[in-house]
Write an enzyme that holds these catalytic residues in place. Structure first.
Site, mmCIF file in Angstrom:
data_model
loop_
_atom_site.group_PDB
_atom_site.id
_atom_site.type_symbol
_atom_site.label_atom_id
_atom_site.label_comp_id
_atom_site.label_asym_id
_atom_site.label_seq_id
_atom_site.Cartn_x
_atom_site.Cartn_y
_atom_site.Cartn_z
ATOM 1 N N LYS A 93 -5.589 -3.138 14.625
ATOM 2 C CA LYS A 93 -4.892 -2.001 15.213
ATOM 3 C C LYS A 93 -5.636 -2.047 16.609
ATOM 4 O O LYS A 93 -6.676 -2.088 16.740
ATOM 5 C CB LYS A 93 -5.151 -0.878 14.584
ATOM 6 C CG LYS A 93 -4.611 -0.417 13.127
ATOM 7 C CD LYS A 93 -4.849 0.620 12.252
ATOM 8 C CE LYS A 93 -4.024 0.687 11.245
ATOM 9 N NZ LYS A 93 -4.536 1.962 10.237
ATOM 10 N N GLU A 107 0.694 -1.086 0.056
ATOM 11 C CA GLU A 107 0.004 0.142 -0.111
ATOM 12 C C GLU A 107 0.772 1.419 0.000
ATOM 13 O O GLU A 107 1.928 1.019 0.377
ATOM 14 C CB GLU A 107 -0.840 -0.071 1.212
ATOM 15 C CG GLU A 107 -0.134 -0.105 2.507
ATOM 16 C CD GLU A 107 -0.927 0.459 3.534
ATOM 17 O OE1 GLU A 107 -1.356 1.702 3.658
ATOM 18 O OE2 GLU A 107 -1.284 -0.381 4.494
#
Length: 687
Positions: free
Chosen positions: A170, A35
């Protein structure tokens, strides 16, 4: 089952796939998507630039091909050049963070865009890439059942057949709810059990444990590839989440990081921060409270995940090569029932020799009459040629385990040649014209003049070549001198196998003399004509390579004994011409020199310490003359274009034989090609 061919969902797709990625897809090399949001929104310039290049280097050094994904001025790119990465990272402040909803807007307004996990997954799937390495996954935010704040990352994992390799969701998220949502989306989730734990938990990005049990676990990356491969066989469109616990030396304590997150969440509520603003706020607070340690950990986690993503991609690539697969998994129902089965080549297939060199469209004209500066009647035919191709084809016909590596243009000729090559091959497609060779022959078939347009083969594609050498690990590498000096030098510096160089022509043989060659770190074999040998010698001499120390090396070969084997005939003739002496002065650079004398035969000179050719001699050197076989006398010459290439190709297949027998067989094969209109006569299979 039928061959898998990755296809795009639309023929008019604006998606730009780099030439390297196109070739890697065609060859089913292991590709890892990367990414770009972490580069534009995670780190400042120029740290983000060095990181972007480092991420790609990690993939390459572990045997994969990196595909960094981003929007450049509105254009979606899969596979960025170093210049494009530099441009994107330098202009990071103006780059838009792109998820699915933003794609059309960014393209329409020609904006620079950094891809999130969601958009990277979309573009990877469109390109046909299956594995993606990143940092941490988005998910369901805490109290997400009330706010409905759910990352689009999870939705895209349910929509696209992509395997995301990360350090888990996360820590700021509700990991339990995230797992529930992924289950609803049909996403397979597994965690790397790197320490033999009895209870494997989903990692919490910064921390190795989250308190949430992992649905699955693995200890071997091949197991993950097996899962992906079997999903492909059924054409499933959902993805996978592979969680890699952060390394123990950089992971943070779970209680410590969770306390920071709870405090940051409370502060966000007090300030009314929510929606898309909550994530950057929380990450900023975590960075402040950990005194920057979270940012350092983030960077190292990404590197670790990318390395393991490459391992999965390599295992998947091996599986795709090793069996027969459907033509197009997305359109399997459209496959006719009587479609022929096409076997793919195995990535683990044994390769003894890789030939690197030119492939070209040959146009060969033979004259009925021969008058210079005038038009002459005759016949013309076209075929596939090129020195590298011809040598590999001859090796193939004579039983060698061979692979051919070359470069073609993005023109119609290149596309045509792809389907004409009989030998297992890797062709790198680059912008430009495919190589061509045009020759004129007299009424006897002897060459009058030729024009070789080999500009594309002279470009430096050594990086691609070296990847193929590392992939197949051949015993021998044959290089033709259509390759540039830079390309030749880089391959020579890298390769640890037996190196053979075909000089190709008098002009191009000078490239051998321009190489930085070390004494006693020799090329195993060169196969020049007399004129090519003299060209190599003169080039080295002009560089003052034969200095005073050189004569000590020559003396060590005990060349004074050469009079013991000068018995008249061809060796004496070549000695009187100075050819033998020049060849001997080259031996410290080239262990074996096989001089092609045309209808006069072959002269072999070399170092007896080399085991490449099966020679015997009581001296530190050997010298053998081999006249042409009786079968080659009075041949009806049709075409001499491939005679030398056939000789070398056959020799590579017969290295296991004593030198005399190997040369004899190679000469017979060369004679057959001379009598054929084809550069390489397929009848050499019977020799």
């Amino acid at each position: 089952m039928l061959k898998l061919i990755r296809t795009f969902k639309t023929k008019t797709s604006p998606l730009v796939i780099s030439e390297e990625i196109k070739q890697a897809l065609n060859d089913k090399k292991p590709i890892v998507s990367l990414e770009s949001t972490i580069l534009t929104h995670g780190f400042p310039y120029p740290e983000n630039l060095s990181l972007g290049l480092e991420f790609e280097d990690i993939v390459r050094s572990n045997g994969g091909v990196p595909a960094t994904i981003a929007f450049i001025k509105g254009v979606p790119h899969v596979g960025l050049s170093s210049d494009q990465i530099s441009y994107l990272t330098e202009n990071c402040k103006s780059a838009v963070k792109v998820s699915r909803r933003d794609i059309g807007h960014v393209m329409a307004n020609k904006l620079n865009g950094a891809t999130t996990i969601a958009s990277t997954s979309i573009l990877s799937s469109l390109a046909g890439i299956s594995v993606f390495g990143t940092g941490g996954l988005g998910g369901v935010h805490r109290e997400g059942q009330i706010t409905m704040d759910i990352s689009n990352d999870l939705v895209e994992l349910g929509r696209n057949p992509i395997t995301v390799v990360c350090a888990g969701p996360k820590s700021i998220l509700d990991i339990g709810l995230t797992m529930e949502y992924l289950e609803t989306q049909g996403v397979y989730v597994t965690t790397y059990n790197d320490d033999g734990s009895d209870k494997v938990e989903i990692p919490g990005f910064y921390a190795r444990k989250s308190g949430v049990k992992s649905p699955n676990q693995f200890t071997d990356f091949k197991d993950v590839a097996d899962v992906i491969y079997n999903q492909q066989l059924l054409g499933l469109e959902s993805g996978n989440l592979v969680c890699i616990p952060p390394p123990k030396d950089i992971a943070m304590d779970s209680d410590f990081i969770n306390k920071i997150i709870e405090d940051a969440n409370e502060e966000a509520k007090e300030k009314g921060i929510k929606g898309k603003d909550i994530t950057p706020f929380l990450l900023l607070k975590i960075g402040e409270m950990t005194k920057g340690q979270s940012l350092v950990s983030n960077r190292e986690f990404v590197k670790n995940n990318i390395k393991y993503a490459t391992e999965i991609a390599k295992n998947l690539s091996s599986l795709e090569y090793s069996s027969l697969q459907p033509v197009d998994l997305c359109r399997q129902s459209e496959i006719p029932t009587d479609e022929k089965v096409v076997e793919t080549e195995s990535v683990t297939k044994e390769v003894d020799t890789i030939v690197v060199g030119s492939v070209a469209l040959d146009t060969i004209s033979k004259l009925d009459t021969y008058h210079m500066n005038d038009s002459n009647p005759g016949s013309t035919r076209t075929s596939i040629g090129g020195v590298g191709h011809n040598v590999s084809l001859a090796t193939h016909y004579t039983g060698g385990k061979i692979r051919f590596v070359s470069i073609i243009g993005d023109d119609l000729t290149g596309k045509s040649l792809k389907n004409m090559i009989e030998v297992d091959n890797t062709l790198f497609e680059k912008p430009g014209s495919t190589a061509s060779y045009t020759s004129i022959h007299d009424t006897t078939g002897e060459l009058v003049i030729a024009c070789a347009d080999m500009k594309i083969i002279e470009t430096d594609f050594s990086h691609d070549i070296i990847q193929e050498l590392d992939r197949y690990k051949p015993k021998n590498v044959v290089l033709d001198c259509n390759l540039s000096v830079d390309t030749l030098q880089k391959i020579i510096n890298h390769a640890s196998c037996n190196l053979v160089i075909e000089p190709t022509s008098v002009v191009k043989s000078k490239r051998i003399g321009e190489l930085k060659l070390n004494v006693h770190e020799s090329i195993e074999l060169i196969t020049p004509t007399i004129n090519e040998l003299e060209s190599i010698y003169e080039t080295l001499e002009s560089r003052e390579m034969f200095d005073d120390e050189w004569f000590e090396i020559i003396d060590s070969l005990e060349l004074y004994r050469i009079r013991d084997i000068l018995q008249g005939g061809m060796i004496k003739k070549l000695y009187d011409q100075g050819i033998v002496q020049k060849a001997f002065k080259l031996i410290p650079f080239f262990n074996n020199i096989v001089i092609k004398l045309g209808k006069e035969g072959v002269l072999c000179i070399g170092n007896t310490q080399s085991k490449f050719l099966q020679t015997k001699s009581q001296f530190p050197f050997y010298i053998e003359y081999h006249p042409i076989p009786e079968q080659n006398e009075n041949l009806q010459i049709v075409n001499v274009t491939g005679a030398g290439d056939t000789f070398l190709g056959a020799l590579m297949s017969n290295l296991h034989l004593p030198l005399k027998e190997a040369i004899h067989k190679s000469q017979l094969c060369s004679g057959l090609s001379i009598t054929s209109e084809d550069a390489i006569n397929s009848q050499i299979r019977d020799v």
